[in-house]
Design an enzyme around this catalytic site. Structure first.
Site, PDB file in Angstrom:
ATOM      1  N   CYS A 136     -17.557   2.467  11.598  1.00 12.37           N
ATOM      2  CA  CYS A 136     -18.958   2.268  11.259  1.00 12.37           C
ATOM      3  C   CYS A 136     -19.746   1.785  12.474  1.00 12.37           C
ATOM      4  CB  CYS A 136     -19.051   1.267  10.123  1.00 12.37           C
ATOM      5  SG  CYS A 136     -20.728   0.822   9.778  1.00 12.37           S
ATOM      6  N   GLU A 206     -16.941   9.051   7.377  1.00  9.92           N
ATOM      7  CA  GLU A 206     -18.194   9.046   8.159  1.00  9.92           C
ATOM      8  C   GLU A 206     -18.719  10.469   8.313  1.00  9.92           C
ATOM      9  OE1 GLU A 206     -20.231   6.826   9.186  1.00  9.92           O
ATOM     10  OE2 GLU A 206     -19.101   4.972   9.021  1.00  9.92           O
TER      11      GLU A 206
HETATM   12  C1  LIG Z   1     -22.086   5.247   6.521  1.00  5.14           C
HETATM   13  C2  LIG Z   1     -22.501   4.352   7.641  1.00  5.14           C
HETATM   14  N1  LIG Z   1     -21.674   4.161   8.659  1.00  5.14           N
HETATM   15  C3  LIG Z   1     -22.031   3.356   9.676  1.00  5.14           C
HETATM   16  C4  LIG Z   1     -23.243   2.721   9.694  1.00  5.14           C
HETATM   17  C5  LIG Z   1     -23.634   1.839  10.845  1.00  5.14           C
HETATM   18  O1  LIG Z   1     -23.865   0.558  10.459  1.00  5.14           O
HETATM   19  C6  LIG Z   1     -24.086   2.944   8.599  1.00  5.14           C
HETATM   20  N2  LIG Z   1     -25.307   2.363   8.533  1.00  5.14           N
HETATM   21  N3  LIG Z   1     -23.697   3.766   7.598  1.00  5.14           N
END
Ligand SMILES: Cc1ncc(CO)c(N)n1
Length: 221
Positions: A136, A206
């Protein structure tokens, strides 16, 4: 010996490249991404970030090492990276109300991603739970760094890109990488493997998060 994070990064290379080249990212940068799609993304990401915050706190509760604990608590309070303020601005500008959030269910991929992180918390180790959070930070920071050179002609998208290229977000990412490397050094071979798998799975989710938003994924009943 290579650091565990460099091993993870190599194993997730294809997934990361697919994220970098996903039409959501390409169109965000060009400014052609439909605002409706960005809106969909923001609503789903709101669910994601709320859970992300809770997970930081729960993992912090399991950790004694003061610096790591403190970093995770700050993360749970949204203090590490300035992400939350900008989201409030986005919600206001796009008039995403609490009522609208209330009638928007979490979509399948967001649900799966969040479930994966709770699964690592409940069934994995502290290190694997923490590792599930790393893509993330790291993926978004790399996307921010890549996109910042050209930016985006759409002001909102430009602000989004800047958030992830900011010194605060880069610093939080680097700290998180260090924390995972520290866990990796203390882990058994089996634990290291579990950490690597957790990282690759989060990287998978992701990639699918962009796809979910791009196609406005819904539950089919
Ligand atoms: C799904 C997702 N991954 C990473 C980030 C980064 O903080 C986010 N805002 N959302």
């Amino acid at each position: 010996m290579p650091t565990i994070t460099s091993i993870m990064r190599t194993q997730a290379e294809d997934l990361w490249n697919k994220s970098f080249n996903h039409p959501f990212i390409k169109e965000l940068s060009k400014g052609t991404l439909p605002m409706d799609t960005f809106r969909y993304y923001l609503k789903q990401d709101h669910y994601y970030l709320n859970n992300f915050s809770i997970l930081h706190k729960r993992i912090a509760d399991k950790i004694d090492e003061p610096q790591i604990k403190q970093f995770l608590i700050a993360g749970s309070e949204g203090l590490n990276d300035g992400e939350n303020e900008i989201r409030e601005t986005f919600f206001k500008e796009l008039t995403i109300t609490a009522e609208e959030m209330g009638t928007t269910p979490i979509a399948p991929n967001a649900y799966s991603y969040v479930s994966h992180m709770y699964h690592e918390l409940n069934e994995g180790t502290t290190a694997s739970a923490c590792t599930a959070l790393l893509p993330c930070y790291w993926l978004y920071n790399e996307i921010g760094k890549q996109l910042i050179a050209d930016g985006s002609p759409i002001e909102l998208y430009q602000q989004f890109i800047e958030t992830y290229d900011s010194p605060e977000f880069t610093e939080a990412t680097n700290q998180m990488i260090q924390i995972i490397d520290q866990f990796g050094e203390q882990a058994s071979d089996g634990e290291r493997q579990r950490m690597i798998t957790a990282f690759v799975r989060s990287s998978y989710y992701e990639l699918n998060f962009w796809e979910m938003a791009y196609v406005h994924e819904e539950w089919h009943n």
